[in-house]
Design a protein around this motif. Sequence first.
Motif, mmCIF file in Angstrom:
data_model
loop_
_atom_site.group_PDB
_atom_site.id
_atom_site.type_symbol
_atom_site.label_atom_id
_atom_site.label_comp_id
_atom_site.label_asym_id
_atom_site.label_seq_id
_atom_site.Cartn_x
_atom_site.Cartn_y
_atom_site.Cartn_z
ATOM 1 N N TYR A 86 49.487 -35.597 -2.101
ATOM 2 C CA TYR A 86 49.408 -36.429 -0.905
ATOM 3 C C TYR A 86 49.923 -37.848 -1.164
ATOM 4 C CZ TYR A 86 46.739 -32.881 1.575
ATOM 5 O OH TYR A 86 46.348 -31.723 2.200
ATOM 6 N N SER A 87 50.127 -38.197 -2.427
ATOM 7 C CA SER A 87 50.608 -39.546 -2.749
ATOM 8 C C SER A 87 52.095 -39.480 -3.118
ATOM 9 C CB SER A 87 49.819 -40.116 -3.920
ATOM 10 O OG SER A 87 50.262 -39.517 -5.126
ATOM 11 N N GLN A 88 52.629 -40.630 -3.505
ATOM 12 C CA GLN A 88 54.031 -40.680 -3.929
ATOM 13 C C GLN A 88 54.140 -40.739 -5.460
ATOM 14 O OE1 GLN A 88 56.566 -43.337 -1.387
ATOM 15 N NE2 GLN A 88 54.618 -43.854 -0.428
ATOM 16 N N MET A 89 53.105 -40.236 -6.138
ATOM 17 C CA MET A 89 53.165 -40.162 -7.602
ATOM 18 C C MET A 89 54.279 -39.188 -7.989
ATOM 19 S SD MET A 89 51.289 -41.239 -10.317
ATOM 20 C CE MET A 89 49.591 -41.461 -9.821
ATOM 21 N N TYR A 90 55.091 -39.580 -8.971
ATOM 22 C CA TYR A 90 56.137 -38.666 -9.429
ATOM 23 C C TYR A 90 56.206 -38.661 -10.946
ATOM 24 C CZ TYR A 90 59.243 -42.750 -10.051
ATOM 25 O OH TYR A 90 59.806 -43.945 -10.466
ATOM 26 N N TYR A 91 56.908 -37.640 -11.481
ATOM 27 C CA TYR A 91 56.839 -37.383 -12.919
ATOM 28 C C TYR A 91 58.197 -37.429 -13.612
ATOM 29 C CZ TYR A 91 52.205 -35.925 -11.462
ATOM 30 O OH TYR A 91 50.952 -35.924 -10.922
ATOM 31 N N ASP A 92 59.253 -37.480 -12.837
ATOM 32 C CA ASP A 92 60.595 -37.440 -13.403
ATOM 33 C C ASP A 92 61.307 -38.754 -13.079
ATOM 34 O OD1 ASP A 92 63.167 -36.923 -14.169
ATOM 35 O OD2 ASP A 92 63.199 -34.866 -13.370
ATOM 36 N N VAL A 93 61.672 -39.500 -14.115
ATOM 37 C CA VAL A 93 62.296 -40.818 -13.911
ATOM 38 C C VAL A 93 63.521 -40.709 -13.009
ATOM 39 C CG1 VAL A 93 63.458 -42.755 -15.068
ATOM 40 C CG2 VAL A 93 61.476 -41.690 -16.145
ATOM 41 N N SER A 94 64.259 -39.593 -13.131
ATOM 42 C CA SER A 94 65.509 -39.466 -12.371
ATOM 43 C C SER A 94 65.270 -39.383 -10.858
ATOM 44 C CB SER A 94 66.322 -38.265 -12.852
ATOM 45 O OG SER A 94 65.599 -37.086 -12.588
ATOM 46 N N ASP A 95 64.029 -39.126 -10.445
ATOM 47 C CA ASP A 95 63.743 -39.076 -8.992
ATOM 48 C C ASP A 95 64.077 -40.399 -8.310
ATOM 49 O OD1 ASP A 95 62.866 -36.547 -9.348
ATOM 50 O OD2 ASP A 95 60.751 -36.931 -8.932
ATOM 51 N N HIS A 96 63.817 -41.502 -8.996
ATOM 52 C CA HIS A 96 64.049 -42.818 -8.378
ATOM 53 C C HIS A 96 64.879 -43.753 -9.273
ATOM 54 C CE1 HIS A 96 61.312 -42.078 -4.982
ATOM 55 N NE2 HIS A 96 60.567 -41.441 -5.865
ATOM 56 N N GLY A 97 65.194 -43.316 -10.481
ATOM 57 C CA GLY A 97 66.033 -44.111 -11.378
ATOM 58 C C GLY A 97 65.244 -45.144 -12.177
ATOM 59 N N TRP A 98 65.930 -45.678 -13.200
ATOM 60 C CA TRP A 98 65.279 -46.639 -14.105
ATOM 61 C C TRP A 98 65.002 -47.983 -13.436
ATOM 62 C CZ3 TRP A 98 62.621 -45.968 -18.333
ATOM 63 C CH2 TRP A 98 62.802 -44.796 -19.063
ATOM 64 N N ALA A 99 65.896 -48.378 -12.517
ATOM 65 C CA ALA A 99 65.695 -49.686 -11.878
ATOM 66 C C ALA A 99 64.347 -49.711 -11.150
ATOM 67 C CB ALA A 99 66.834 -49.975 -10.897
ATOM 68 N N TRP A 100 63.994 -48.562 -10.548
ATOM 69 C CA TRP A 100 62.717 -48.525 -9.814
ATOM 70 C C TRP A 100 61.504 -48.527 -10.756
ATOM 71 C CZ3 TRP A 100 60.443 -50.404 -6.088
ATOM 72 C CH2 TRP A 100 59.192 -49.933 -5.648
#
Length: 273
Positions: A86-100
Motif C-alpha cells: 500500500y506504500s511506495q516502498m521499493y526494493y530495486d534502485v533501478s525503479d527510480h534511479g540513483w539520483a532519487w
Amino acid sequence: MIAQLLGLPDTPLVMFLVFAGGGMLYFFIIASVAYYVYFKKFRAHFHPDYELDPKEMKSALKWVIIGIVGNGALMLPIHLLIAKNYSQMYYDVSDHGWAWIFGQVVLLLIFTETLIYWTHYAFHRVPWLWKYVHERHHKYVVPTPYSALSFNPMDSFLQAVPHHIAAFFFPLHAVVYVASVTFVTLWAVCIHDRVSFFRWPWLNYTDHHTLHHWYSDFNLGQYFTFWDRIVGTYRSPTIDYEDVPDGLIYRPKSMAPTSTAPTALGGRSANPA
Ligand SMILES: [Zn+2]
Ligand SMILES: [Zn+2]
C-alpha cells in the motif's frame, strides 16, 4: 518489510519479533558500549561527577523494554500495510534511479525533521500530552545512554512514526528506510551520552539535547536546529555557556568552563524512579 529484507516471512508475529527483539538487541549493544566507554572505563575523563543511581538505572531499563516492545506493537499495522504494497516502498534502485536515492534522503531528512519537531513541540506545549505521553522521558534530567529510548511507548512511537510513514508520501527505497531507522537509534544514544565531538551550530548535537533535558523547553529538533531557531526554542550550549552547570556536559580542556558556571550540577540531581 524488514523481515522480508532478512528473508523472513512477513507475518505479524515475525515482524513484531524482529522489531521488538532486534530493536532491543541493537539498542542495548550501542547504549552499553557508550555507557561503558563514557561512564565507566573513561568516566574520570568524560563524566567525573557521575554516580550510578541503581534506582534510576532500573527505571530507565524498565522503560526502555516497555518502550521498545510497545513501539514494536504500535508500528505493526503500518508495516503490514507496507508488506501488502500500500506504500511506495521499493526494493530495486533501478525503479527510480540513483539520483532519487540522494533526493529521497534529503526529502526524508526534511520530512522527519519537520514532523518530529512539531510533534515534540506539541508534547511540550499541550499539558495532557506532556503529562500522559512525554513527561516520562524527562524524568531523566541528567541523561545517560540508557535514557535514549526510555519512553512511554506512545511517545517513542509518535516521534518515530514519520520514519515509518514516509513511504506513504514518496517512493522510498527499503535500504534507505532501514538505514534511517538504524541511524536515528544510534543518534538517540549519541545525544544522551552527554559527550559532543562535533559542535556545528546547525546540528542538534549532544550538548543541545543535554540542555533539552536540563531546561526542558529548548532544542526540540531531531538532527538539526533550524526549526528551533525559526520558532524561538533554540538555546545554544556555547553562547548560553555560563548558565550550563559544571559537569553537566563534557568539555575538552580547550572549552573549560569559566568560574561563573554553577557547580556540580547545581545540586539538581536527576532521575527518580
Ligand atoms: Zn522533550
Ligand atoms: Zn532525550
